[in-house]
Write a protein that holds these residues in place. Structure first.
Motif, short mmCIF file in Angstrom:
data_model
loop_
_atom_site.label_atom_id
_atom_site.label_comp_id
_atom_site.label_asym_id
_atom_site.label_seq_id
_atom_site.Cartn_x
_atom_site.Cartn_y
_atom_site.Cartn_z
N LEU A 1 7.11 -14.21 -4.16
CA LEU A 1 6.52 -13.40 -3.06
C LEU A 1 7.51 -11.89 -3.20
O LEU A 1 8.50 -12.11 -3.51
N HIS A 2 6.72 -10.95 -2.70
CA HIS A 2 7.33 -9.64 -2.82
C HIS A 2 8.37 -9.88 -1.50
O HIS A 2 8.18 -10.08 -0.39
N HIS B 1 7.62 -7.87 1.80
CA HIS B 1 6.59 -8.09 2.35
C HIS B 1 6.48 -9.27 3.40
O HIS B 1 6.93 -10.26 2.82
N VAL C 1 1.25 -9.96 3.18
CA VAL C 1 1.03 -10.56 1.84
C VAL C 1 -0.60 -10.87 2.03
O VAL C 1 -1.50 -10.61 1.50
N ARG D 1 -1.95 -17.83 -0.13
CA ARG D 1 -2.34 -16.54 -0.91
C ARG D 1 -3.40 -16.98 -1.91
O ARG D 1 -4.50 -15.96 -2.04
N PHE E 1 5.31 -11.81 -8.46
CA PHE E 1 4.47 -11.41 -7.18
C PHE E 1 3.66 -10.24 -7.66
O PHE E 1 2.45 -9.81 -7.11
N HIS F 1 3.78 -1.99 -4.09
CA HIS F 1 4.63 -3.06 -4.47
C HIS F 1 5.77 -2.52 -5.01
O HIS F 1 6.98 -3.23 -5.07
#
Lengths: 279, 253, 307
Positions: free
Chosen positions: B93-94, B97, B102, B152, C198, C216
């Motif tokens: 996971l970023h 974010h 997401v 997601r 990610f 990102h």
């Protein structure tokens, strides 16, 4: 068990946070004899912090307090750095989870074992070298001369963990703390490493604290098990009786594991209760 | 649903090319759950990544839903059919974010409409609820993060999920929750699973059939029932089953 | 959103909530968390206060400066600090305090422009190089190396000499010589990020290269760049002052701090305040930026995140 090697009473580890104080370990008691003691719990249960507290490795602002923390009757609670260093590695050693991070990448394996040994034993170089070779043989490394001259990246994970054990056991410590020593290893290598650890601990009459998240492994490998939850010991029992555990947390953990021999359609899920956090 | 034939995967360029998978062949029927087991370095995750199009260097044949895939790129239809859940929910996971960001981005990329309703529905589906919608990854536990990662993957309404050790970074009690969730989702949405794990009991629990891998080759393909019964045709399989049964003290003289 | 619909809670609890209910609350909460971390660093707060004062001073310059920065009064030349001239006067009888106050505008202009241009060039070049790899990476990084091979001030001197001395050209020269370290930094960050799961996950959703880069990768590179910029700011101020000192930056009679020191160097033994006052100003502002950078590192450095 006459006199315990290590005796701990009301051990607490506290960290200040923005929301007030956080107790990672909240008053645990145990005695360690010449036995294999398993410490089991999930992440955040305080099991690793317990090991670090014994070794004096909790960094400020973390605080270690205890009513008693004695190594063969001598208090080792919050000793000055210099004395703690002599005990750490000399009388109590620790094997970490991943050998990749615990070995110095720019020194040969031999240099590291010799160095670790001489730090505590003050032996001449040649004697230290002999000792290192002997230790590598003791952890069943077939070609110790060659391994001595290789660098950590040249050895496999299982071999690396054996080298770590050799290094930690060279000064003949009385207690070995192993924090998830086999979690980074494949199952087939795992058994070998455990065999070696078992034999060394038995033959030298050491005390072993084996920290792990793997209940089954601990049940099979250790003599006695502490089960930790939220910084407390919820249950202590002989390892062979683990599958007859009483505490709902222990039972819940055991049940939530999928098993090869007993297929189920749905895995029972652990329902946590706040009352487990109290005693 | 998925057919892999003579798949060879390599990393790097010719003189120091390393081949990670040698000639793997297997098929997944629609709705099936298939496992890949092996020790580290056996190439099981590499197969997943090659199917997902994350590794450019491969030869052989990968057919998804009757369509052959090209080596260098995947099209929109592929991403709507195949999705992946990664091993480490802390890395997948970023960090900057929020859950909302997401899922919204994913839905938008997949060309979905009614994004608001879909986000709420997805969060309900994975058992998180809308209270989690505006949290950032650092406000979530490992299990909750993995649920977001599953949400997601489900956003595109795929039919094939690639599961790369989805529970190996989690505590056992959380593992049970995630495995149950994956089983439920498979029933509800009629998903096909291709699952990689080093844990034989997890694979036996989740899968109908499995392939045992060693050093980049598939040693054998067997039904999960045989794995439970400890019946492997190959010595390596038997060895693996024995080793994962746990620790046995060695016989002492 | 009325106050009735929300249970009674303090604004602080609302901001620190682990379960924010709206996008706005989540965003404000994240900012507030950062502010709390920053506030815990006392020295950084000192830096921030100094800089806020500096900005206030620049905005209010015409109203708070006791005299015009250009008003010469040869009768009052080289006066020591006194009630009439708090920081004394220079060789042309101009009030040093007024010149310093007006000079803060120039300093902020230089710093602000360089801080905007250099990291953006660096971010673009670094992330594109790191993300694309291959020959693009090779070409971009070799260009960066060439810039890095020259000492910064010498290169800036060459630029200004070619473009002609003026404040605008000085800024341009500083910006053009300051970006290579940012490019290096951004590339290093990109290399570690681009193989993260990610990114792979976003790729599997069909995200294109531009989206990956902008949505990102940039946000993750940006924080370390901001910290680096704040820490480099002192150096930029000094370089700008250096150019001013050499007569290649702001031209007289502009009250640029470096040029003011240069003016005062002829009298430094007998009339120390002429050079010392702008020197102290440069020192204070440089230090404030350094302290601020330290505090920002606590807040923004992703490695410091609890995860």
């Amino acid at each position: 068990m006459t006199e315990p090697l290590l005796s701990v009473r009301d051990l607490r580890v506290t960290f200040p946070t923005r929301q007030g104080e956080f107790q990672a370990v909240r008053g645990i008691d145990f005695d360690l004899g010449r036995e294999r003691l398993g410490v089991v719990g999930e992440s955040g249960s305080g099991k690793s912090m317990t090991g670090r507290a014994i070794l004096g490795l909790v960094r400020p602002p973390g605080r270690v307090e205890a009513a008693r923390m004695e190594l063969e009757g001598q208090s080792i609670l919050n000793l000055p750095d210099r004395q703690m260093r002599a005990i750490r590695g000399g009388r109590i050693s620790m094997v970490m989870q991943d050998p990749k991070f615990s070995l110095n990448p720019v020194m040969t394996v031999g240099q590291q074992i010799i160095e670790a040994y001489r730090l505590h034993a003050r032996a001449p170089r040649a004697a230290a070298r002999d000792k290192a070779l002997q230790m590598l043989e003791a952890v069943q490394i077939r070609d110790p001369e060659r391994v001595m001259d290789s660098y950590p990246h040249q050895v496999s994970g299982g071999m690396g963990q054996r080298i770590m054990i050799a290094m930690m056991l060279a000064p003949d410590p009385q207690i070995l703390i192993a924090d998830e020593p086999t979690s980074a290893l494949d199952v087939s290598v795992r058994t070998e490493v455990l065999h070696i650890m078992d034999r060394l601990v038995r033959d030298r009459g050491m005390g072993l604290i084996f920290i792990s998240h793997d209940l089954n492994l601990v049940a099979q490998f250790c003599d006695r098990v502490l089960i930790m939850y939220a910084g407390r010991v919820v249950e202590t029992l002989p390892a062979r009786d683990l599958h007859r555990a009483q505490h709902p947390y222990t039972r819940g953990l055991l049940n939530s594991l999928p098993r090869l021999d007993a297929p189920v359609a749905r895995l029972p899920v652990l329902e946590r209760q706040d009352s487990w956090k109290e005693n | 649903m998925l057919s892999v034939a003579d798949l060879t995967v390599w990393f790097g360029q010719e003189p120091d090319r390393v081949t990670a998978v040698h000639g793997a062949t297997f098929d997944l029927a629609q709705g099936e759950s298939f496992g890949l087991v092996g020790e580290s370095g056996s190439g099981k995750s590499t197969i997943l990544r090659a199917i997902a199009g994350l590794i450019p260097g491969w030869s052989g044949r990968i057919t998804v839903d009757g369509r052959d895939q090209r080596a260098d790129r995947r099209d929109r239809a592929f991403f709507r059919t195949v999705q992946m859940v990664f091993q480490d929910p802390y890395a997948s996971l970023h960090p900057r974010h929020s859950v909302d960001a997401v899922l919204a981005e994913t839905l938008r990329l997949q060309g979905m409409d009614r994004i608001d309703q879909r986000i709420v529905k997805l969060l309900d589906d994975v058992g998180l609820g809308r209270g989690f919608r505006f949290r950032y990854p650092h406000q979530l536990s490992g299990g909750q993060r993995q649920r977001v990662a599953i949400a997601r993957a489900l956003a595109a309404e795929p039919r094939l999920l690639l599961l790369d050790e989805p529970t190996s970074a989690l505590d056992v009690s959380v593992q049970a929750e995630i495995l149950n969730l994956l089983a439920d989702l498979r029933d509800e949405h009629g998903l096909t699973y291709l699952m990689v794990s080093h844990d034989l009991s997890v694979i036996a629990h989740m899968c109908d059939r499995l392939a045992v891998m060693q050093r980049g080759r598939i040693v054998e393909i067997l039904p999960a029932a045989n794995l439970r019964a400890g019946q492997g045709a190959q010595p390596y399989t038997t060895h693996l089953i024995e080793a994962s049964a746990g620790y046995r003290p060695e016989a002492r003289p | 959103m009325s106050a009735v619909s929300r249970p009674p809670e303090s604004r602080r609890d609302w901001l620190l909530s682990d379960a924010p209910q709206t996008r706005r609350q989540a965003r404000l909460g994240a900012i507030y968390q950062g502010w709390l971390t920053f506030r815990a660093n006392k020295l950084a707060m000192v830096g921030l206060i100094v800089l806020v004062l500096l900005i206030g001073m620049a905005i209010l310059a015409p109203w708070i400066s006791p005299q015009s920065p250009y008003a010469q009064n040869l009768a009052d030349r080289l006066q020591p600090p006194s009630a009439a001239h708090w920081l004394g006067t220079d060789a042309l009888g101009r009030d040093i305090l007024s010149r310093l106050i007006h000079g803060s505008r120039i300093t902020l202009f230089i710093v602000g422009t360089v801080a905007l241009i250099a990291p953006i060039i660096g971010l673009l070049i670094g992330t594109v190089a790191g993300f694309a790899g291959g020959w693009v990476d090779q070409v971009l990084m070799r260009v960066t190396d060439i810039f890095l091979a020259f000492p910064k001030l010498i290169l800036a001197l060459a630029f200004v000499a070619a473009l002609g001395p003026s404040i605008g050209n000085a800024v341009l020269a500083l910006a053009l010589t300051a970006w290579p370290p940012y490019a290096r930094l951004a590339r290093a960050e990109t290399l570690t990020i681009r193989n993260a799961d990610f990114i792979a996950a976003a790729r599997l959703q069909g995200a294109g290269r531009f989206r990956l880069l902008i949505r990102h990768i940039w946000p993750l590179c940006l924080s370390s760049l901001i910290v680096r910029v704040a820490l480099d700011m002192a150096g930029i101020i000094l370089s700008a002052a250096g150019l001013g000192f050499l007569g290649l930056g702001a031209q007289p009679p502009l009250p640029e701090w470096g040029a003011m020191i240069s003016d005062g160097r002829g009298y430094i033994l007998d009339f120390w305040w002429v050079a010392a006052m702008p020197g102290i100003a440069i020192f204070l502002v440089s230090m404030a930026f350094n302290l601020l950078g330290d505090g920002l590192r606590d807040v923004l450095d992703p490695k410091g995140d609890k995860s």
